[in-house]
Enzyme design. Structure first.
Site, PDB file in Angstrom:
ATOM      1  N   ASN A 184       1.769   2.509  14.651  1.00 24.36           N
ATOM      2  CA  ASN A 184       2.878   2.665  13.712  1.00 24.36           C
ATOM      3  C   ASN A 184       2.585   3.816  12.740  1.00 24.36           C
ATOM      4  O   ASN A 184       2.311   3.609  11.560  1.00 24.36           O
ATOM      5  CB  ASN A 184       3.139   1.351  12.964  1.00 24.36           C
ATOM      6  CG  ASN A 184       4.486   1.343  12.282  1.00 24.36           C
ATOM      7  OD1 ASN A 184       5.113   2.381  12.097  1.00 24.36           O
ATOM      8  ND2 ASN A 184       4.930   0.158  11.895  1.00 24.36           N
TER       9      ASN A 184
ATOM     10  N   THR B 173       9.990   1.605  -0.852  1.00 25.27           N
ATOM     11  CA  THR B 173       9.183   2.003  -2.010  1.00 25.27           C
ATOM     12  C   THR B 173       9.326   0.985  -3.129  1.00 25.27           C
ATOM     13  O   THR B 173       8.343   0.591  -3.761  1.00 25.27           O
ATOM     14  CB  THR B 173       9.595   3.404  -2.491  1.00 25.27           C
ATOM     15  OG1 THR B 173       9.367   4.330  -1.422  1.00 25.27           O
ATOM     16  CG2 THR B 173       8.823   3.821  -3.726  1.00 25.27           C
TER      17      THR B 173
ATOM     18  N   GLU C 190       1.039  -9.450   3.535  1.00 25.81           N
ATOM     19  CA  GLU C 190       1.042 -10.017   4.877  1.00 25.81           C
ATOM     20  C   GLU C 190       2.090  -9.353   5.765  1.00 25.81           C
ATOM     21  O   GLU C 190       1.815  -9.022   6.913  1.00 25.81           O
ATOM     22  CB  GLU C 190       1.305 -11.526   4.808  1.00 25.81           C
ATOM     23  CG  GLU C 190       1.468 -12.204   6.144  1.00 25.81           C
ATOM     24  CD  GLU C 190       0.242 -12.122   7.048  1.00 25.81           C
ATOM     25  OE1 GLU C 190       0.406 -12.271   8.264  1.00 25.81           O
ATOM     26  OE2 GLU C 190      -0.875 -11.897   6.555  1.00 25.81           O
TER      27      GLU C 190
ATOM     28  N   TYR D 252       2.803   4.450   3.700  1.00 28.47           N
ATOM     29  CA  TYR D 252       1.815   3.867   2.784  1.00 28.47           C
ATOM     30  C   TYR D 252       0.934   4.942   2.160  1.00 28.47           C
ATOM     31  O   TYR D 252       0.641   4.896   0.961  1.00 28.47           O
ATOM     32  CB  TYR D 252       0.949   2.837   3.506  1.00 28.47           C
ATOM     33  CG  TYR D 252       1.703   1.622   3.979  1.00 28.47           C
ATOM     34  CD1 TYR D 252       2.456   0.852   3.110  1.00 28.47           C
ATOM     35  CD2 TYR D 252       1.657   1.233   5.317  1.00 28.47           C
ATOM     36  CE1 TYR D 252       3.142  -0.266   3.548  1.00 28.47           C
ATOM     37  CE2 TYR D 252       2.344   0.115   5.769  1.00 28.47           C
ATOM     38  CZ  TYR D 252       3.085  -0.626   4.880  1.00 28.47           C
ATOM     39  OH  TYR D 252       3.766  -1.732   5.308  1.00 28.47           O
TER      40      TYR D 252
ATOM     41  N   VAL E 195      11.765  -3.431   6.496  1.00 32.47           N
ATOM     42  CA  VAL E 195      13.114  -3.022   6.099  1.00 32.47           C
ATOM     43  C   VAL E 195      13.835  -2.669   7.396  1.00 32.47           C
ATOM     44  O   VAL E 195      13.287  -1.956   8.238  1.00 32.47           O
ATOM     45  CB  VAL E 195      13.095  -1.806   5.143  1.00 32.47           C
ATOM     46  CG1 VAL E 195      14.507  -1.341   4.835  1.00 32.47           C
ATOM     47  CG2 VAL E 195      12.343  -2.136   3.853  1.00 32.47           C
TER      48      VAL E 195
END
Length: 182
Positions: A142, A116, A101, A149, A105
């Site tokens: 973004n 990570t 969801e 990812y 950081v």
């Protein structure tokens, strides 16, 4: 869950652990910062009390890991610097799914391995609970997050073709109440 999930290796100077009720204030602050970054700060209505109620009761609606600094020779205090919030859902095509969801950081702690490690912990939960996939949504602007990812092995399913024919819908609370009272 295994002890390894709770106490596995973390980047130096940090631990990754399950969130506790007393972390909710920090998590709400990070939720607001993430929402501001995505231009959605005005939409955040969550409170510490609601987060505590929803995530730490007998039947939690979400689960969460936090990244916390560890004390060193210069300070005895700790600071929560990131979080990964997830929940479980079900897909009739493939079965169990873990849904990420929120993931955040603080900018000054990025690039240190914390992100990570947070993602690794969510993946470990997915594997342990026999989920078939981990899904999440990334804001289209973004690009840094999308690269992060993808570097970890995530696939952008919006470019797989067949998913472009679908739209994401929702019912807000007034709409749900209206529908439920029909």
């Amino acid at each position: 869950m295994s002890e390894q999930l709770q106490n596995g290796p973390s980047p130096p100077g940090y631990i990754i652990r399950k969130a506790r009720p007393e972390d909710c204030g920090h998590i709400v602050t990070m939720i607001k910062e993430l929402a501001e970054h995505d231009g959605l700060g005005h939409k955040v209505a969550i409170t510490e009390d609601k987060l505590r109620e929803d995530g730490f009761g007998d039947n939690p609606y979400f689960h969460c890991f936090v990244a916390e600094t560890t004390p060193d020779s210069t300070t005895e205090s700790t600071q929560i610097v990131g979080y990964a919030m997830y929940f479980f859902m079900y897909c009739t095509f493939v079965g169990r799914v873990i849904f990420l969801e929120d993931f955040f950081v603080y900018p000054q702690f990025r690039g240190s391995g914390i992100g990570t490690e947070l993602m690794k912990r969510v993946a470990q939960v997915g594997v342990e609970t026999k989920c078939t996939k981990c899904e999440f949504i990334v804001h289209d602007e973004n690009s840094r997050a999308r690269r992060f990812y993808e570097k970890l092995g995530a696939v952008n399913s919006t470019v797989e073709g067949e998913w472009r024919r679908f739209f994401w819908y929702k019912f807000d609370m007034p709409s749900m109440e209206k529908l439920a009272s029909r």
